[in-house]
Scaffold this active site. Structure first.
Site, PDB file in Angstrom:
ATOM      1  N   ASP A 274      -7.550   4.881  -3.607  1.00 18.47           N
ATOM      2  CA  ASP A 274      -8.361   3.992  -3.008  1.00 18.47           C
ATOM      3  C   ASP A 274      -8.666   4.439  -1.370  1.00 18.47           C
ATOM      4  O   ASP A 274      -9.272   3.862  -0.637  1.00 18.47           O
ATOM      5  CB  ASP A 274      -7.587   2.418  -2.589  1.00 18.47           C
ATOM      6  N   SER A 275      -8.138   5.705  -1.339  1.00 16.30           N
ATOM      7  CA  SER A 275      -8.815   6.444   0.042  1.00 16.30           C
ATOM      8  C   SER A 275     -10.168   6.814  -0.283  1.00 16.30           C
ATOM      9  O   SER A 275     -11.028   7.318   0.578  1.00 16.30           O
ATOM     10  CB  SER A 275      -7.964   8.075   0.035  1.00 16.30           C
TER      11      SER A 275
ATOM     12  N   ASP B   5      -6.101   3.604  -8.308  1.00 16.77           N
ATOM     13  CA  ASP B   5      -5.498   2.874  -7.404  1.00 16.77           C
ATOM     14  C   ASP B   5      -5.809   1.116  -7.737  1.00 16.77           C
ATOM     15  O   ASP B   5      -7.204   0.965  -7.677  1.00 16.77           O
ATOM     16  CB  ASP B   5      -5.621   3.251  -6.079  1.00 16.77           C
TER      17      ASP B   5
ATOM     18  N   LYS C 281      -2.008   2.913 -10.118  1.00 17.00           N
ATOM     19  CA  LYS C 281      -0.912   2.815  -9.125  1.00 17.00           C
ATOM     20  C   LYS C 281      -1.159   1.770  -8.117  1.00 17.00           C
ATOM     21  O   LYS C 281      -2.159   1.345  -7.761  1.00 17.00           O
ATOM     22  CB  LYS C 281      -1.315   4.188  -8.110  1.00 17.00           C
TER      23      LYS C 281
ATOM     24  N   GLU D 293       0.937   0.108  -4.413  1.00 15.78           N
ATOM     25  CA  GLU D 293       1.857   0.176  -3.019  1.00 15.78           C
ATOM     26  C   GLU D 293       2.735  -1.026  -2.855  1.00 15.78           C
ATOM     27  O   GLU D 293       2.485  -2.261  -2.842  1.00 15.78           O
ATOM     28  CB  GLU D 293       0.895   0.425  -1.794  1.00 15.78           C
TER      29      GLU D 293
ATOM     30  N   GLU E 142       4.994   8.847   0.409  1.00 12.59           N
ATOM     31  CA  GLU E 142       4.003   9.364   1.461  1.00 12.59           C
ATOM     32  C   GLU E 142       4.581   9.371   2.778  1.00 12.59           C
ATOM     33  O   GLU E 142       5.307   8.441   3.269  1.00 12.59           O
ATOM     34  CB  GLU E 142       2.698   8.421   1.465  1.00 12.59           C
TER      35      GLU E 142
HETATM   36  O1  KIV Z   1      -5.263   6.799  -2.099  1.00 17.95           O
HETATM   37  C1  KIV Z   1      -4.876   7.614  -2.060  1.00 17.95           C
HETATM   38  O2  KIV Z   1      -5.515   8.806  -1.902  1.00 17.95           O
HETATM   39  C2  KIV Z   1      -3.606   7.946  -1.968  1.00 17.95           C
HETATM   40  C3  KIV Z   1      -2.964   9.235  -1.899  1.00 17.95           C
HETATM   41  C4  KIV Z   1      -2.982   9.337  -0.524  1.00 17.95           C
HETATM   42  C5  KIV Z   1      -1.510   9.339  -2.494  1.00 17.95           C
HETATM   43  O3  KIV Z   1      -2.915   6.968  -2.326  1.00 17.95           O
END
Ligand code: KIV
Length: 273
Positions: free
Chosen positions: A53-54, A92, A122, A124, A191
C-alpha cells in the site's frame, strides 16, 4: 546445498519460503505496482513481490498510506499478476478494509484474491486483528503479518520513527508475533525495530521473518523499489541501501530527448516512415 535462485525456476509458494527458512537461505522481497516493473523484478529472480500500500505514496503521491482504496489496490494487484510467472505475489490490504468487523476483512481479502490472482495478502497489526487473521486463513487465503512500524497507524503514533524501543513495546511485539504465527500466518514483516529484537523474533518463530530496517538477523529483506533504485532521492532513512540513481539516469535521458526535439535531431531519417 544448491540455492533456489540458481536451480529452481518453479513458482515460489509459501512452502518454498518455509523450506528456505529451514535451509537458512535468505529470502528476497521487493515491491512492484505495475506490469512492466513487475516483469523485470520477476525475471530478475525475486522470491516475493509485494504490491504494497506504499503505492499510495510512490504511485499516487499521497503523504500517508491511508487514502488508497480497495479498488485501487486491486487495480495494482491485477497489473502485477499479469506480468509475474515465478515470484509469490502478496497484496497489501488497505486501511479501513479489515480493522473493524472480521467478516468485512474476510470479504475484502476474498475480493483481493478473486479479482487479482495474487497468491497472498498482507495486513498490519497483532492482537487487535487476530480474529480477522484467523478467519482469512480459514478461508484458505495465505496471510503475511506486519508488525513494528505500521504506516497505517500513523495517526496513532504521529511519526515514522523506530518502534519497540522500550521493554513494554518489545514484549507486545513478541506476543503479537507468536499470535500471528499461531493464527496461521505464513510469514511476518518486521519494520523499523531494533536489530536485536528482530533477530530474536526470527529465531523464536518457525515462519519466515522479513525485515525492513530490522537488521540482518532475520530471514529475508524487503525494500520499496523506488527507494532502492534511487527514484526519490529525498527519502534517505538509515536502513536504505541505494542500488542505482535512477532519478539522475532518467533526468539525463529526458533532458537529452528534450534537447534532441528542440534541435530537430530527433527523429532522424531512420526513425521515420
Ligand atoms: O507497503 C509496503 O511497501 C510495505 C513494505 C514497506 C513492507 O508494507
Amino acid at each position: 546445498m544448491a540455492g533456489y535462485i540458481s536451480d529452481n525456476k518453479k513458482k515460489i509458494t509459501t512452502h518454498t519460503l518455509a523450506e528456505m527458512k529451514q535451509a537458512g537461505e535468505k529470502i528476497s522481497m521487493l515491491t512492484a505496482y505495475d506490469y512492466t516493473t513487475a516483469g523485470i523484478v520477476d525475471r530478475s529472480g525475486m522470491e516475493i513481490i509485494l504490491v504494497g500500500d506504499s503505492a499510495a505514496n510512490v504511485m499516487a503521491g499521497y503523504s500517508t498510506t491511508l487514502p488508497i482504496t480497495l479498488d485501487e489496490m486491486i487495480y495494482h494487484g491485477k497489473c502485477v499478476t499479469r506480468a509475474v510467472n515465478r515470484a509469490l505475489v502478496v497484496l497489501d490490504m488497505p486501511f479501513g478494509t479489515y480493522q473493524g468487523d472480521s467478516s468485512v476483512g474476510v470479504a475484502s481479502a476474498i475480493r483481493m484474491i478473486k479479482e487479482t490472482g495474487v497468491d497472498a495478502i498482507k495486513l498490519e497489526g497483532g492482537e487487535e486483528i487476530i480474529e480477522t487473521v484467523r478467519k482469512i486463513v480459514n478461508s484458505s487465503i495465505p496471510v503475511m503479518g506486519h508488525l513494528g512500524l505500521m504506516p497505517q497507524s500513523i495517526n496513532k503514533y504521529g511519526n515514522y520513527g523506530l518502534r519497540a524501543k522500550d521493554d513494554a513495546e518489545a514484549d507486545k511485539l513478541i506476543r503479537d508475533a507468536r499470535l500471528l504465527q499461531e493464527a496461521g500466518c505464513f510469514a511476518l514483516v518486521l519494520e523499523k525495530i531494533p536489530a536485536e529484537l528482530a533477530e530474536r523474533v526470527s529465531r523464536e518463530l518457525d515462519i519466515p521473518v522479513i525485515g525492513i530496517g530490522a537488521g540482518g538477523g532475520v530471514d529475508g529483506q524487503v525494500l520499496v523499489i523506488q527507494d532502492m533504485l534511487g527514484m526519490n532521492n529525498d527519502f534517505k532513512p538509515k536502513f536504505l541501501r541505494r542500488y542505482a540513481n535512477l532519478e539522475e539516469v532518467m533526468t539525463g535521458a529526458i533532458q537529452a530527448y528534450i534537447g534532441d526535439v528542440k534541435s530537430k535531431d530527433f527523429p532522424n531519417e531512420s526513425e521515420q516512415y
